[in-house]
Design a protein around this motif. Structure first.
Motif, short mmCIF file in Angstrom:
data_model
loop_
_atom_site.label_atom_id
_atom_site.label_comp_id
_atom_site.label_asym_id
_atom_site.label_seq_id
_atom_site.Cartn_x
_atom_site.Cartn_y
_atom_site.Cartn_z
N SER A 7 44.58 9.27 70.20
CA SER A 7 43.49 10.24 70.31
C SER A 7 42.18 9.57 69.94
N ASN A 8 41.17 9.76 70.75
CA ASN A 8 39.83 9.23 70.46
C ASN A 8 39.01 10.29 69.72
N GLN A 9 39.48 10.64 68.56
CA GLN A 9 38.81 11.63 67.72
C GLN A 9 38.27 10.94 66.48
N PRO A 10 36.94 10.90 66.29
CA PRO A 10 36.38 10.25 65.11
C PRO A 10 36.79 10.97 63.83
N ALA A 11 36.97 10.20 62.78
CA ALA A 11 37.29 10.76 61.47
C ALA A 11 36.92 9.72 60.43
#
Length: 301
Positions: free
Chosen positions: A27-31
């Motif tokens: 997943s290309n979800q920033p965190a």
């Protein structure tokens, strides 16, 4: 090290951190990964996203680098930054190796220190800045980023990096007036603006609040960024006045030099700001040396 930002993560559901046979998704979800004791390693108290996702005590060796595995029970996450290694191409766990490292895990997804640069909309981590973005100067002007220079170093067990690549850590508050507001890591020849002078980080080292970080304490992979603007400017890094890129060192040494040529066709010379540069500890004015706590270190050198 401080907390650091990631652009993506791998995910799998399992009863064990070492079993991803049920399938892995990316997943290309920033965190954000939170390094609680700011030691640059991943420990049992460190977490990903929020306190529900703690370090599992397990690392995964993927594409030659070690990555921390975080979990909230049966959900497992491996955060990474796509700018350094796109793990989205390595979702087959048969190519991974799992390792039990309960504490002090030295991992690739732990090196994004996230120096915070002041912009008109607030602070932005340096790795998120792009050409054309706006940053705020120390005197309150808004200037455009002309180029983001990037240089990555990789350490291998059988090939040591020269210590000249070791960063300097300026601890929170070491420059006075609460600055920088969090620990600041930068190259030894990078200049901070103090008392109307440009002072190289190496000239300020006092062995305590301002120190060289041994490469043995650094992750296996780490990256330096340089912000280039139209002129040699003062911007704010973790709240402290710092110089922008000056072409003492040719741009050819950076990993993304071809990107610069694509943008501008050829190198350009940036005139240095009209300030005295202090490049060595012996050149520090006595009052500044005393204030930085560098006088004792200077005498011992």
């Amino acid at each position: 090290m401080a907390d650091f930002n990631t652009s993506s993560f791998l995910y799998y559901f399992s009863s064990s951190p070492t079993d991803a046979s049920g399938g892995v998704t990316s997943s290309n979800q920033p965190a954000e990964v939170f390094d609680i004791n700011s030691d640059g390693d991943i420990d049992s108290t460190d977490y990903f996203f929020n306190t529900s996702y703690l370090y599992s005590g397990t690392t995964a060796t993927i594409n030659g680098s070690d990555y921390a595995v975080f979990s909230n029970g049966n959900d497992y996450f491996i955060p990474y930054d796509i700018a350094y290694d796109d793990l989205g191409a390595f979702t087959n766990p048969s190519t991974w190796t799992f390792n039990s490292v309960p504490e002090n895990a030295d991992v690739a997804n732990c090196f994004l220190t996230g120096t915070r640069i002041t912009t008109p909309s607030g602070e932005t981590v340096v790795e998120d800045l792009r050409t054309g973005d706006l940053v705020t100067t120390a005197d309150g002007r808004t200037v455009e980023v002309k180029w983001m220079a990037r240089q990555t170093y990789r350490q291998f067990r059988n090939m040591a990096l020269p210590e000249k690549h070791a960063p300097v850590c300026i601890s929170a508050g070491a420059l006075g007036h609460g600055l920088p507001h969090t620990d600041l890591y930068l190259t030894a020849d990078h200049g901070m603006i103090l008392d109307d002078m440009v002072v190289n980080a190496s000239a300020m080292v006092n062995g305590d609040t301002i120190r060289f970080v041994p490469l043995s304490e650094m992750p296996s992979e780490f990256t330096y960024y340089h912000v280039e603007t139209e002129h040699h400017d003062e911007i704010l890094a973790n709240g402290a006045a710092s110089e922008t890129f000056i072409d003492y060192v040719g741009r050819k040494g950076f990993d993304n030099y071809l990107e610069y040529l694509d943008l501008y066709g050829a190198d350009r010379i940036i005139p240095e700001m009209n300030r005295l540069r202090v490049s060595a500890k012996r050149l520090l004015p006595p009052q500044l040396a005393q204030r930085l706590g560098a006088a004792l270190a200077q005498n011992a050198a």
